[in-house]
Every structure is written in structure tokens, then in C-alpha cells.
Design a protein around this motif. Structure first.
Motif, PDB file in Angstrom:
ATOM      1  N   UNK A  64       1.171  -1.155   0.116  1.00  0.00           N
ATOM      2  CA  UNK A  64       0.345  -0.332  -0.452  1.00  0.00           C
ATOM      3  C   UNK A  64       1.197   1.255  -0.131  1.00  0.00           C
ATOM      4  N   UNK A  65       1.883   1.094   0.455  1.00  0.00           N
ATOM      5  CA  UNK A  65       2.811   2.379   0.285  1.00  0.00           C
ATOM      6  C   UNK A  65       2.938   2.931  -0.942  1.00  0.00           C
ATOM      7  N   UNK A  66       2.999   1.901  -2.383  1.00  0.00           N
ATOM      8  CA  UNK A  66       3.335   2.719  -3.431  1.00  0.00           C
ATOM      9  C   UNK A  66       3.951   2.898  -3.467  1.00  0.00           C
ATOM     10  N   UNK A  67       4.732   1.986  -3.575  1.00  0.00           N
ATOM     11  CA  UNK A  67       7.047   2.961  -3.980  1.00  0.00           C
ATOM     12  C   UNK A  67       7.703   2.178  -4.852  1.00  0.00           C
ATOM     13  N   UNK A  68       6.859   1.002  -4.475  1.00  0.00           N
ATOM     14  CA  UNK A  68       6.737   0.527  -6.571  1.00  0.00           C
ATOM     15  C   UNK A  68       6.699   1.019  -7.739  1.00  0.00           C
ATOM     16  N   UNK A  69       5.521   1.548  -7.883  1.00  0.00           N
ATOM     17  CA  UNK A  69       4.830   1.834  -8.182  1.00  0.00           C
ATOM     18  C   UNK A  69       5.051   3.322  -8.676  1.00  0.00           C
ATOM     19  N   UNK A  70       5.781   4.156  -7.781  1.00  0.00           N
ATOM     20  CA  UNK A  70       6.334   5.535  -7.934  1.00  0.00           C
ATOM     21  C   UNK A  70       7.813   5.320  -8.188  1.00  0.00           C
ATOM     22  N   UNK A  71       8.904   4.507  -7.920  1.00  0.00           N
ATOM     23  CA  UNK A  71       9.603   4.054  -8.553  1.00  0.00           C
ATOM     24  C   UNK A  71      10.026   3.765  -9.783  1.00  0.00           C
ATOM     25  N   UNK A  72       8.513   3.658 -10.373  1.00  0.00           N
ATOM     26  CA  UNK A  72       8.812   2.598 -11.958  1.00  0.00           C
ATOM     27  C   UNK A  72       8.350   4.391 -12.734  1.00  0.00           C
ATOM     28  N   UNK A 108       0.298  -1.388 -10.460  1.00  0.00           N
ATOM     29  CA  UNK A 108       0.061  -0.432  -9.455  1.00  0.00           C
ATOM     30  C   UNK A 108      -0.141  -0.326  -7.672  1.00  0.00           C
ATOM     31  N   UNK A 109      -0.335   0.013  -7.383  1.00  0.00           N
ATOM     32  CA  UNK A 109      -0.881   0.117  -5.934  1.00  0.00           C
ATOM     33  C   UNK A 109      -0.599   1.679  -5.853  1.00  0.00           C
ATOM     34  N   UNK A 110      -1.788   1.261  -4.554  1.00  0.00           N
ATOM     35  CA  UNK A 110      -1.264   3.119  -3.267  1.00  0.00           C
ATOM     36  C   UNK A 110      -1.661   2.527  -2.115  1.00  0.00           C
ATOM     37  N   UNK A 111      -2.817   3.927  -1.466  1.00  0.00           N
ATOM     38  CA  UNK A 111      -3.274   3.413  -0.046  1.00  0.00           C
ATOM     39  C   UNK A 111      -4.040   2.335  -0.092  1.00  0.00           C
ATOM     40  N   UNK A 138       6.443  -6.648  -2.151  1.00  0.00           N
ATOM     41  CA  UNK A 138       6.024  -7.335  -1.023  1.00  0.00           C
ATOM     42  C   UNK A 138       6.098  -6.194  -0.278  1.00  0.00           C
ATOM     43  N   UNK A 139       5.312  -6.533   0.743  1.00  0.00           N
ATOM     44  CA  UNK A 139       5.214  -5.054   1.717  1.00  0.00           C
ATOM     45  C   UNK A 139       6.025  -5.781   2.974  1.00  0.00           C
ATOM     46  N   UNK A 140       6.267  -4.903   4.237  1.00  0.00           N
ATOM     47  CA  UNK A 140       7.183  -5.410   5.082  1.00  0.00           C
ATOM     48  C   UNK A 140       6.632  -6.543   5.856  1.00  0.00           C
ATOM     49  N   UNK A 141       5.649  -7.203   6.032  1.00  0.00           N
ATOM     50  CA  UNK A 141       5.035  -8.234   6.927  1.00  0.00           C
ATOM     51  C   UNK A 141       4.867  -8.798   6.135  1.00  0.00           C
TER      52      UNK A 141
END
Ligand code: ATP
Ligand code: MG
Length: 264
Positions: free
Chosen positions: A49-57, A94-97, A134-137
Motif C-alpha cells: 500500500x505504500x506504492x513505492x515500487x509504483x512511484x519508483x517506476x 500499481x498500488x496505493x493506499x 511485497x510489503x514488510x509483513x
């Protein structure tokens, strides 16, 4: 550059480690860009949900109409929800919150851990590699990733506590392998943010090799500030500064992955 096509459809890999900030997203986007660079067709799925990989692409998570959330809730297919990142050379789901809500919404649903697997099956023929950040969990989201993957790539820093955290992850992977996904295996441990001048890192690296042997990737990703700067430009380091040491290491890692899947 070109490379041989992967055998029989896409190979699916989760980049996972329940520890936060160990380099999962950096590894996912740079491996995706590295694979694209050597001629592979890649889908990068952001399962965080952080969507970092989306933004980072180079994809703005706030502007996405459809995301992995819609795919997990079966209101869209991957073919409908993916976008192509021209700069990076790969497709992005992509992902977001919004994705944070999926965990709760899926509780009521039957076979909720198989949602992603079903969705990918319909798109797998379009790709050589599917990479899942994957998320950190070890949550339902990560479980969805593990249930559809052929293997797990575990990025880790060579620090003392890294080995301790690995036990939980290895046990989870064993359980998923035994009960839900016979294909699942650890493909390898990737040493990241490595600084050979630090004696402890050398020691942990040696320990890793003696304990996990072949499962430790040959490629080592150095600590390199260009990799850390790249996300603020919405790019993987491999695209932002291809000549940087860290970027070259990730392209080398992409080649190692291509070789590995031909042996799978
Ligand atoms: P999270 O658990 O929050 O999803 P993560 O495991 O995905 O985190 P990253 O976001 O990839 O970790 O990396 C954490 C931080 O370390 C980021 O600021 C990233 O830019 C930086 N970083 C990752 N790899 C390197 C590297 N090889 N050299 C220097 N900095 C790095
Ligand atoms: Mg991340």
C-alpha cells in the motif's frame, strides 16, 4: 541486447522480507529494469500500500484509475489495470493506499489467498517474468504473493539481526510450500547495501554462504547513493544512472536470474 525467452510462460517471483527497509522495492524495480534491458518481457506488481515500487517506476500512484486492489477484489483484470512504463521498459500493476483496505475486505471471501494467482494466470502468457514487491509483513497480501510465485527472492543486509529475521520468513515459506503452493521455493538470498570495508558484513556474508550455499546469489549489490537518489526522479537506478556501480550490479543480477530460470 537480447536474451532467450523464458521456458513455458512467465516465471513469477516475490521479492519478500518481513523486515522493513531492507531493499525490497529497490531490488524489485531495478531487477525489472535490468531484465527489460536484457530483452525480457516483465510485469512488476506492487503489492505494498505504500506504492513505492509504483512511484519508483515512473507511475503516479495518485492518478491510477485501477490498481492491484481492483484486481484482488476481482473488479478488474490485470490486462485492464496494468500500465506500461515507457521509461522503464516494463508493465506496472500499481498500488496505493487503497490497498490497505483489501486485507479487511478479503476476510469474508473464499480462497482469499488465491486471488492474485488466478489473476496472473490470465496474463502470464504476455511475460517472461512477473516480479512482485511485497510489503514488510507476513500479511494476507504477502500470502497472496507467495501463493502464486515459483520462488522468493530475499534481499538482505549483512547485519547481525538479519539472520534472526530470516527464520520466520523461511518457516512461512515452508508452510506455504507444504499447504498451499508446491512450486514455492527460495530462489535466493541477495546481499544488498553491501559495504566490504565493514568487517561484520564480510563475516555475515561468509556465514550466509556456509549456511545457505547455492541459495546465495553470486551477485552482490553494493551500497550506492545513486540507487537511493533514483526514486526521487521516479526511476529505478538502472534507468536513472546506468553507469553507477549499483545499477551495473542490478543488471548483472538480472543476467544471473535469467540463467537461474533456465535451470529451474
Ligand atoms: P519497505 O519495507 O518499507 O517496503 P524496502 O525493503 O522496500 O522497504 P527500500 O525502500 O528498497 O526497502 O530501501 C530502503 C532505503 O534504502 C531506501 O531509501 C533506498 O533508496 C535505500 N537503498 C536501497 N538499496 C540501496 C543501496 N544498494 N544503496 C544505497 N541505498 C539503498
Ligand atoms: Mg518497499
Amino acid at each position: 541486447m537480447s536474451a532467450e525467452r523464458a521456458p513455458a510462460g512467465a516465471k513469477i517471483f516475490c521479492v519478500a522480507n518481513q523486515k522493513g527497509g531492507v531493499g525490497k522495492t529497490t531490488t524489485t524495480v531495478n531487477l525489472a529494469a535490468g531484465l527489460a534491458k536484457v530483452g525480457q518481457r516483465v510485469l512488476m506488481i506492487d503489492l505494498d500500500p505504500q506504492g513505492n515500487a509504483t512511484m519508483g517506476s515512473g507511475v503516479d500512484k495518485r492518478k491510477l484509475k485501477l490498481t492491484i486492489y481492483d484486481v484482488l477484489l476481482e473488479s478488474a483484470s490485470i490486462a485492464e489495470a496494468r500500465v506500461h512504463s515507457d521509461k522503464c521498459g516494463y508493465d506496472v500493476l500499481g498500488a496505493n493506499r487503497e490497498l490497505a483496505g483489501a486485507e479487511v475486505e478479503l476476510v469474508e471471501v473464499e480462497r482469499r489467498d488465491q486471488r492474485l494467482k488466478l489473476a496472473i494466470a490470465a496474463a502470464a502468457a504476455d511475460y517472461d517474468f512477473v516480479l512482485i514487491d511485497c510489503p514488510p509483513s507476513l500479511s494476507m497480501l504477502t500470502l497472496n504473493g507467495l501463493c502464486c510465485a515459483h520462488g522468493v527472492i530475499v534481499p538482505m543486509q549483512c547485519e547481525y539481526f538479519a539472520l534472526e529475521g530470516l527464520t520466520d520468513l523461511v518457516n512461512t515459506i515452508k508452510q506455504v510450500h507444504a499447504n498451499m503452493n508446491k512450486d514455492l521455493q527460495i530462489i535466493g538470498l541477495l546481499r544488498v547495501m553491501f559495504d566490504p570495508r565493514i568487517t561484520l558484513q564480510q563475516q555475515v556474508s561468509d556465514q550466509l554462504k556456509s549456511h545457505f550455499g547455492e541459495k546465495v546469489f553470486n551477485t552482490v549489490i553494493p551500497r550506492n547513493v545513486r540507487l537511493a537518489e533514483a526514486p526521487s526522479y521516479g526511476l529505478p537506478g538502472v534507468v536513472f544512472d546506468p553507469a553507477a556501480r549499483g545499477s551495473m550490479a542490478y543488471v548483472e543480477f538480472a543476467q544471473e536470474m535469467v540463467e537461474r530460470i533456465h535451470k529451474m
